[in-house]
Design a protein around this motif. Structure first.
Motif, short mmCIF file in Angstrom:
data_model
loop_
_atom_site.label_atom_id
_atom_site.label_comp_id
_atom_site.label_asym_id
_atom_site.label_seq_id
_atom_site.Cartn_x
_atom_site.Cartn_y
_atom_site.Cartn_z
N UNK A 336 0.86 -1.22 -0.09
CA UNK A 336 -0.09 -0.04 0.02
C UNK A 336 0.74 1.17 0.15
N UNK A 337 1.70 1.31 0.43
CA UNK A 337 2.85 2.61 0.75
C UNK A 337 3.37 2.57 -0.85
N UNK A 338 3.88 1.49 -1.46
CA UNK A 338 4.47 1.57 -2.49
C UNK A 338 3.37 2.06 -3.58
N UNK A 339 2.02 1.51 -3.91
CA UNK A 339 1.21 2.06 -4.48
C UNK A 339 0.70 3.51 -4.30
N UNK A 340 1.04 4.12 -3.22
CA UNK A 340 0.71 5.28 -2.78
C UNK A 340 2.00 6.20 -2.94
N UNK A 341 3.25 6.01 -3.18
CA UNK A 341 4.37 6.33 -3.75
C UNK A 341 4.78 7.24 -2.63
N UNK A 342 4.78 6.68 -1.15
CA UNK A 342 5.46 7.07 -0.12
C UNK A 342 6.80 6.65 0.05
N UNK A 343 7.69 7.60 0.35
CA UNK A 343 9.02 7.59 0.19
C UNK A 343 9.48 8.00 1.23
N UNK A 344 11.01 7.65 1.43
CA UNK A 344 11.83 8.22 2.51
C UNK A 344 13.26 7.70 2.64
N UNK A 345 13.79 7.71 3.78
CA UNK A 345 15.15 7.25 4.16
C UNK A 345 15.18 6.08 4.76
N UNK A 346 16.38 5.34 4.78
CA UNK A 346 16.31 4.02 5.41
C UNK A 346 16.13 3.94 6.86
N UNK A 347 15.57 2.91 7.40
CA UNK A 347 15.31 2.69 8.92
C UNK A 347 15.18 1.08 9.15
N UNK A 348 14.24 0.70 9.79
CA UNK A 348 14.04 -0.55 10.38
C UNK A 348 13.94 -1.50 8.95
N UNK A 349 14.28 -2.73 9.14
CA UNK A 349 14.11 -3.58 8.10
C UNK A 349 12.68 -4.35 8.27
N UNK A 350 12.06 -4.73 7.18
CA UNK A 350 10.74 -5.29 7.23
C UNK A 350 11.13 -6.46 6.62
N UNK A 351 9.85 -7.38 6.73
CA UNK A 351 9.96 -8.96 6.35
C UNK A 351 8.97 -9.00 4.94
N UNK A 352 8.21 -8.18 4.87
CA UNK A 352 7.21 -8.25 3.64
C UNK A 352 7.92 -7.53 2.34
N UNK A 353 7.18 -7.83 1.16
CA UNK A 353 7.51 -7.55 -0.06
C UNK A 353 6.34 -6.72 -0.78
N UNK A 354 6.75 -5.79 -1.51
CA UNK A 354 5.66 -4.93 -2.39
C UNK A 354 5.10 -5.95 -3.38
N UNK A 355 3.53 -5.96 -3.46
CA UNK A 355 3.11 -6.62 -4.33
C UNK A 355 2.66 -5.89 -5.65
#
Length: 595
Positions: A336-355
């Motif tokens: 959802x963040x990818x679809x909404x084009x929300x961008x920023x700088x690196x921080x904590x890692x995540x496990x999921x992958x953009x669909x």
């Protein structure tokens, strides 16, 4: 109410889909129109509880239409129970990483250092709201108003014992609901959408059904009462047919409410610019038709964790799309963040992958991966069409969806690969390692009000819970001066607090003197007024409930108490008991008095 003052983080997953990173907030959405987002979550709805999945026992035309308008995911995996799945949706991280190890008594709380999708959309300029069942923490900073949601209407417990005008909360203030809960949740979500029609919004609509207790209005029950079921559970001897009928009626009510949400978007001309997501948090809460899959809620077998997922965005996602790759709840936040084009700088890692690549038809290089599910000593690893269960049995789900043929002995290499990956994952998420205790927070700066429900307390002596399930229970059988109720708390803001306990007491038992104590600070009050209402939940049950029965409770003013910044046992005990018992206790509320 003040919102979260903590530094938070959002996540971004690059559209090339092999960059999986989290991001500190310093972001704005990309140029252009920001899509609205509506996420709809069902509670205990199985994959088979939809007519579009082939169930002839019910009709879900609105959900069928939603799937036709966008993408339907064939193999979408969640955790076997509610709170871990909800945490994974909110964060894009496996729940075990972030302290969600249970479903009640504090084990459902999502660690406060982990940002949520609500934080991300809020910082990107969206109006944000959560409606319905939260189930990832009650007190600030775990409360939804502290996790990026401007508005909250619903309940924070894992389940609720009454679905008709129950006690709820709005932004941490107790209120009375209005009518059937699923309908009421939808009403508030519609109001939020209407109010924010001219700016981007993120609405998280988390229904409480078809989770038990099996309560549904006559309008939906009448269709199913006594109905012969055309399709039955794969283990028919375990199916409880009135439970199934009630669940199906609740699913049809859900479908009706989804239709109301979709109609609202259409009337407001928002459909084209709104992403709508629909999924469930675990498999069915009983044995009923669910394809050929083995297992129900609470199991890491296919039936316990494979649930519906539909994502619609007209004009962007092709209608009637079908995604056959294995995907999971951890993928929803980055998607959802990818679809909404929300961008920023690196921080904590995540496990999921953009669909996003799968949704937009650009999945030529989609790399395979292993997904994990865990609950109550059970673990399972999934890679492609293979499932390795907690007993080291291997199944080829493409040929054996019912998990009836163990092929482990013929495929030792696959077993070794999946077993090794699972061991590494359990080590990575720190499974089984001791964690610092997490007392229940009192007086967090985000809120002047702290709710301490009975589920978060321990009864000492002869005091009993009204149910074996703590979630919406209350304490009863308080008869002795040696009995007490204790909350392990951390006071983060020192000051004077007004204390109220929500109680019931019969006429013949009124008059007890009770004390609330933390360290050397105390306050006392006498139970001078009887309040002895009847149980009201059982009249609505279509099938016998395991949840606590429900009755009304009234606040008793315990006076004020000064609480210093400290960690300790907050104790409610009786000093005098003139009758046979003191009172039943549902909730303690502490309100910080501004000085």
């Amino acid at each position: 109410m003040p919102l979260n003052a903590l530094r938070v983080t959002v996540y971004f997953v690059a559209s090339c889909f092999n960059v999986v990173t989290a991001w500190d907030i310093s972001c704005r959405a990309a140029e252009g129109a920001q899509p609205n987002v509506v996420v709809i979550l069902a509670d205990d709805q199985g994959w088979g509880d939809l007519s579009c999945h082939g169930n002839p026992n019910l009709s879900t035309p609105n959900l069928d239409k939603l799937g036709q308008s966008g993408a339907v995911f064939d193999r979408f995996y969640v955790e076997p129970v509610c709170s871990p799945t909800r945490a994974e949706f909110l964060t894009g991280r496996y729940a075990l990483r972030d302290g969600v190890t249970g479903v009640t008594s504090g084990a459902e709380r999502l660690d406060v250092n982990v940002p949520t999708i609500g934080n991300a959309f809020k910082e990107a300029g969206y109006a944000t709201a959560a409606f319905g069942k939260w189930h990832n923490g009650t007190q600030a900073p775990y409360h939804p108003n502290s996790r990026g949601f401007d508005e909250f209407y619903g309940f924070c417990s894992g389940h609720w014992g009454l679905y008709f005008s129950p006690m709820l909360e709005r932004n941490n203030s107790l209120i009375r609901g209005d009518g059937y809960l699923a309908n009421d949740i939808t009403n508030h979500a519609i109001e939020f959408i209407e109010h924010n029609r001219d700016k981007p919004f993120f609405a998280y609509v988390a229904f409480n059904t078809p989770h038990s207790p099996m309560q549904v209005p006559d309008r939906w029950w009448e269709k199913f009462e006594g109905k012969q079921l055309a399709a039955k559970a794969s283990l028919p001897e375990k199916e409880k047919f009135d439970h199934t009928r009630a669940a199906l009626a609740m699913c049809e009510n859900l479908d009706w409410n989804v239709g109301r949400l979709l109609t609202t978007l259409e009337k407001l001309e928002l459909t084209e610019n709104t992403i709508v997501v629909y999924f469930s948090d675990n498999g069915p809460n009983g044995y009923r038709w669910n394809g050929e899959m083995r297992g129900i809620k609470g199991s890491t077998d296919e039936g316990g964790v494979r649930v519906p997922l539909m994502i619609s965005w007209p004009g962007q996602i092709q209608p009637n799309s079908k995604v056959t790759h294995n995907v999971a709840a951890i993928d929803l936040s980055p998607t959802l963040l990818d679809l909404a084009s929300i961008q920023g700088k690196p921080g904590l890692p995540i496990d999921g992958r953009s669909l996003k690549p799968l949704l937009l038809g650009k999945n030529e290089n989609w790399p395979p991966r292993i997904l994990f599910t865990h609950w109550n000593g059970q673990t399972a690893s999934r890679w492609d069409h293979f499932l390795l269960d907690s007993q080291q049995r291997l199944y080829d789900l493409s040929k054996d969806p019912s998990q009836s043929r163990d092929i482990a002995s013929k495929n030792p290499g696959i077993v070794q690969r999946l077993d090794s990956a699972l061991d590494n994952w359990l080590q990575d998420v720190q499974f089984g390692k001791s964690r610092p205790p997490r007392p229940f927070v009192v007086g967090h700066p985000d809120s002047n009000i702290t709710q301490l429900p009975a589920r978060d307390a321990e009864g000492q002596g002869q005091i009993k819970r009204s149910s074996k399930h703590p979630n919406c229970s209350y304490f009863t059988n308080w008869k002795s001066l040696s009995d007490s109720i204790t909350w392990n708390v951390e006071v983060t803001t020192p000051g004077t607090y007004r204390a109220e306990v929500y109680y019931t007491c019969s006429e013949q038992n009124k008059g007890s003197l009770v004390e609330l104590r933390l360290g050397n600070s105390t306050t006392q009050a006498q139970v001078v007024k009887a309040f002895d209402p009847p149980l009201i939940s059982e009249q609505f049950n279509r099938f016998p409930a395991e949840e606590s029965p429900v009755k009304d409770f009234e606040p008793l003013d315990l006076g004020t108490i000064y609480l210093s910044e400290s960690i300790g046992e907050l104790t409610l005990r009786a000093i005098e008991i003139p009758g046979e018992s003191v009172m039943d206790v549902r909730l303690l509320v502490l309100t910080r008095i501004e000085e």
